[in-house]
Motif scaffolding. Structure first.
Motif, PDB file in Angstrom:
ATOM      1  N   PHE A 195       0.825  -1.211   0.000  1.00  0.00           N
ATOM      2  CA  PHE A 195       0.000   0.000   0.000  1.00  0.00           C
ATOM      3  C   PHE A 195       0.860   1.262   0.000  1.00  0.00           C
ATOM      4  CE2 PHE A 195      -3.000  -3.117   1.868  1.00  0.00           C
ATOM      5  CZ  PHE A 195      -3.974  -3.019   0.885  1.00  0.00           C
ATOM      6  N   VAL A 232      -8.647   2.370  -2.490  1.00  0.00           N
ATOM      7  CA  VAL A 232      -7.313   2.885  -2.787  1.00  0.00           C
ATOM      8  C   VAL A 232      -7.337   3.713  -4.073  1.00  0.00           C
ATOM      9  CG1 VAL A 232      -4.973   2.216  -3.501  1.00  0.00           C
ATOM     10  CG2 VAL A 232      -6.063   1.076  -1.555  1.00  0.00           C
ATOM     11  N   ARG A 285       2.102   1.967  -3.565  1.00  0.00           N
ATOM     12  CA  ARG A 285       1.047   2.367  -4.499  1.00  0.00           C
ATOM     13  C   ARG A 285       0.850   3.876  -4.518  1.00  0.00           C
ATOM     14  NH1 ARG A 285      -2.656  -1.382  -6.662  1.00  0.00           N
ATOM     15  NH2 ARG A 285      -4.095   0.357  -6.940  1.00  0.00           N
ATOM     16  N   VAL A 316      -7.449  -0.249   5.644  1.00  0.00           N
ATOM     17  CA  VAL A 316      -7.546   0.549   4.415  1.00  0.00           C
ATOM     18  C   VAL A 316      -8.901   1.233   4.349  1.00  0.00           C
ATOM     19  CG1 VAL A 316      -7.724   0.385   1.899  1.00  0.00           C
ATOM     20  CG2 VAL A 316      -5.859  -0.758   3.091  1.00  0.00           C
TER      21      VAL A 316
END
Length: 225
Positions: A19, A207, A22, A143
C-alpha cells in the motif's frame, strides 16, 4: 524462535509495503507511519486483557457474542480511537491518501503482534493461513477505515462527522461478517474465500478512489499557491 518471528512479521511488512508503494504522488514520512504501526501494536495488549478478564468473569452468554460481536467491536474501536486521537489531527496527515497508509499501519501493527503471539503459541504450521486470512483482513479493514478518515479530514461540506462514523462502522461490519463466517465450523472454508476476494476488491477500489481524491487535492492546492 527467529523463524517464527520472521514468519509472523513478514506478512504485515509485505502488505504495508504494497500500500505504501502504491502512493506514487507523494511520500509519507516513514517515522510517522512507524509510530502509527507501534500504536497499533500497543493496543493489542489492552484488547487481549479486556477480552481475557470478561471471559474469565463469564460476562458473555455465548461464544458467538464473545468471539464475533465483542471481539470485532473492541478491536475496530481501539484502532479507530488511535487514529482519531493520535493521527487525525497530525500535521503529517495532509492529503486524502494518507488515511489509507495510517489506517493500514495501525491495523497491521495490531495484526502483527497478534500474529506473533499466535504463532508462538500454536507453531509455524498456521503461518500461511494466518497470513492470507487474519493478517490480510486486518490490513484491508484498516484501508477502509483510513479511506473514510481521509474523506472526513478533507470534506468540504458537513459530512465530516458522517465519514468519521463510517470509518468505524464500515470495517466493523466487515469484521463481523468475517468472524461470523469463521464461526461456521463445518463450511467456513467455502465462504471465506469469496468474502476475502470481495474484501480485496473493495479495499483496492477505495485505494483507487483515494488516489483520485489526492490528485484533486493537489490540483486544488496549486490553485492557491
Amino acid at each position: 524462535m527467529f523463524i517464527i518471528l520472521s514468519a509472523a512479521i513478514a506478512p504485515g511488512l509485505a502488505l504495508f509495503s504494497y500500500f505504501y508503494l502504491r502512493n506514487q504522488m507523494s511520500t509519507e514520512p516513514r517515522r510517522t507511519l512507524f509510530q502509527a504501526f507501534i500504536y497499533g501494536a500497543f493496543i493489542t495488549f489492552p484488547i487481549m486483557f479486556i477480552q481475557y478478564v470478561l471471559q474469565e468473569e463469564g460476562v458473555f452468554a455465548s461464544p458467538f457474542i464473545a468471539n464475533v460481536l465483542f471481539s470485532s467491536t473492541i478491536e475496530e474501536f481501539f484502532k479507530w480511537l488511535v487514529i482519531f486521537v493520535v493521527i487525525y489531527g497530525h500535521v503529517e496527515f495532509d492529503d486524502p491518501y494518507d488515511g489509507i497508509l495510517y489506517g493500514a499501519s495501525v491495523s497491521l501493527g495490531f495484526a502483527t503482534v497478534e500474529n506473533v503471539l499466535y504463532l508462538l503459541s500454536f507453531g509455524i504450521d498456521t503461518a500461511f493461513m494466518r497470513a492470507i486470512l487474519p493478517v490480510s483482513s486486518h490490513a484491508l479493514y484498516g484501508v477502509l477505515m483510513g479511506y473514510y478518515f481521509g474523506k472526513s479530514k478533507f470534506a468540504k461540506n458537513d459530512k465530516a462527522t458522517e465519514y468519521l462514523l463510517l470509518a468505524f462502522l464500515a470495517p466493523l461490519i466487515l469484521h463481523l461478517i468475517y468472524n461470523t463466517i469463521l464461526s461456521f465450523e463445518d463450511y467456513w472454508v467455502y465462504l471465506v474465500a469469496p468474502f476475502m476476494l470481495f474484501l480485496w476488491w473493495l479495499a483496492l477500489n477505495k485505494v483507487k478512489l483515494a488516489h483520485q481524491h489526492l490528485v484533486e487535492h493537489l490540483i486544488e492546492q496549486k490553485k492557491y499557491n
